[in-house]
Design an enzyme around this catalytic site. Structure first.
Site, PDB file in Angstrom:
ATOM      1  N   SER A 267       1.076  -1.277   0.001  1.00 40.19           N
ATOM      2  CA  SER A 267      -0.114   0.083  -0.044  1.00 40.19           C
ATOM      3  C   SER A 267       0.974   1.320   0.027  1.00 40.19           C
ATOM      4  O   SER A 267       0.227   2.524  -0.216  1.00 40.19           O
ATOM      5  CB  SER A 267      -1.056  -0.036   1.319  1.00 40.19           C
ATOM      6  OG  SER A 267      -0.184   0.114   2.486  1.00 40.19           O
TER       7      SER A 267
ATOM      8  N   LYS B 117       0.530   4.366   7.152  1.00 37.84           N
ATOM      9  CA  LYS B 117      -0.166   5.259   5.993  1.00 37.84           C
ATOM     10  C   LYS B 117       0.545   6.742   6.375  1.00 37.84           C
ATOM     11  O   LYS B 117       1.080   6.942   7.192  1.00 37.84           O
ATOM     12  CB  LYS B 117      -1.659   5.370   5.959  1.00 37.84           C
ATOM     13  CG  LYS B 117      -2.385   3.924   5.757  1.00 37.84           C
ATOM     14  CD  LYS B 117      -2.204   3.642   4.232  1.00 37.84           C
ATOM     15  CE  LYS B 117      -2.786   2.442   3.940  1.00 37.84           C
ATOM     16  NZ  LYS B 117      -2.481   1.152   4.604  1.00 37.84           N
TER      17      LYS B 117
END
Length: 207
Positions: free
Chosen positions: A126, A164
């Site tokens: 990701s 993230k």
């Protein structure tokens, strides 16, 4: 006060779990990890370690165990000095440059010498557009606050941890932004996000 063998095992398990996951284990996870017969046994060890000032317990939290500065200091004294590696210069990854030897060292105490530094292994892609790939090891500084744009370990809803970029959004929301065009950002209320670390470095080993 000296620790018994079992008390040290409990303390080492908590510290190892914290380094691996970025948060402390629950009583159930301690019992499973050390094959203890009951939660009452775990509670007894935690109470003794708290009385000896190696742990502290918070209130109204699902994972309320914390390591104290006493444990961090004693654990740090027991560690050997961090190794140094010669830093011999710079190498071009674009146009060639003149090779000039330098007399410097890269001291890993910059990372390992800080009691608030821990490592995690990345699973998934990701963050691949930020050059963080599946299987990479990352070094993080344990923090509870982040600035917009920081790459962080965020615990969402008290159970799911993710790596993230962190951004605050209007209306008390937080956006956890992946660095992968194929994935959508995670939008959650700020109250449901707990920052557990900020990225310091990415380590990749080529075999």
């Amino acid at each position: 006060m000296a620790l018994t063998k079992r008390q040290k095992q409990v303390l080492d398990f908590i510290a190892g779990f914290l380094n691996e996951h970025g948060y402390c284990p629950s009583y159930e996870e301690i019992a499973r990890g050390l094959e203890l017969a009951s939660l009452a046994t775990v509670h007894k060890h935690i109470s003794v370690l708290t009385a000896k000032n190696y742990l502290k317990r918070g209130f109204n939290q699902s994972r309320s165990i914390e390591l104290t500065p006493k444990f961090v200091q004693e654990n740090q004294r027991a560690k050997p000095p961090a190794p140094e590696i010669p830093l011999l210069g710079r190498i071009a990854a674009g146009s060639p440059v003149e090779a000039i030897e330098q007399r410097e060292t890269l001291n890993f105490a910059d990372y390992a010498g800080n009691a608030e530094t821990y490592a995690l292994e990345v699973r998934g892609n990701s963050m691949i557009d930020d050059h963080i790939c599946d299987g990479d090891r990352i070094l993080l500084e344990r923090v509870s606050e982040a600035r917009d744009g920081d790459i962080v370990v965020a615990l969402v809803g008290g159970s799911e941890a993710t790596l993230k970029r962190f951004y605050r959004e209007p209306g008390g929301m937080v956006r956890l932004q992946p660095a992968n065009a194929a994935l959508k950002p995670i939008l959650v209320p700020a109250r449901d996000v707990q920052i557990q670390g900020r990225l310091l470095a990415v380590l990749r080993k080529y075999k």
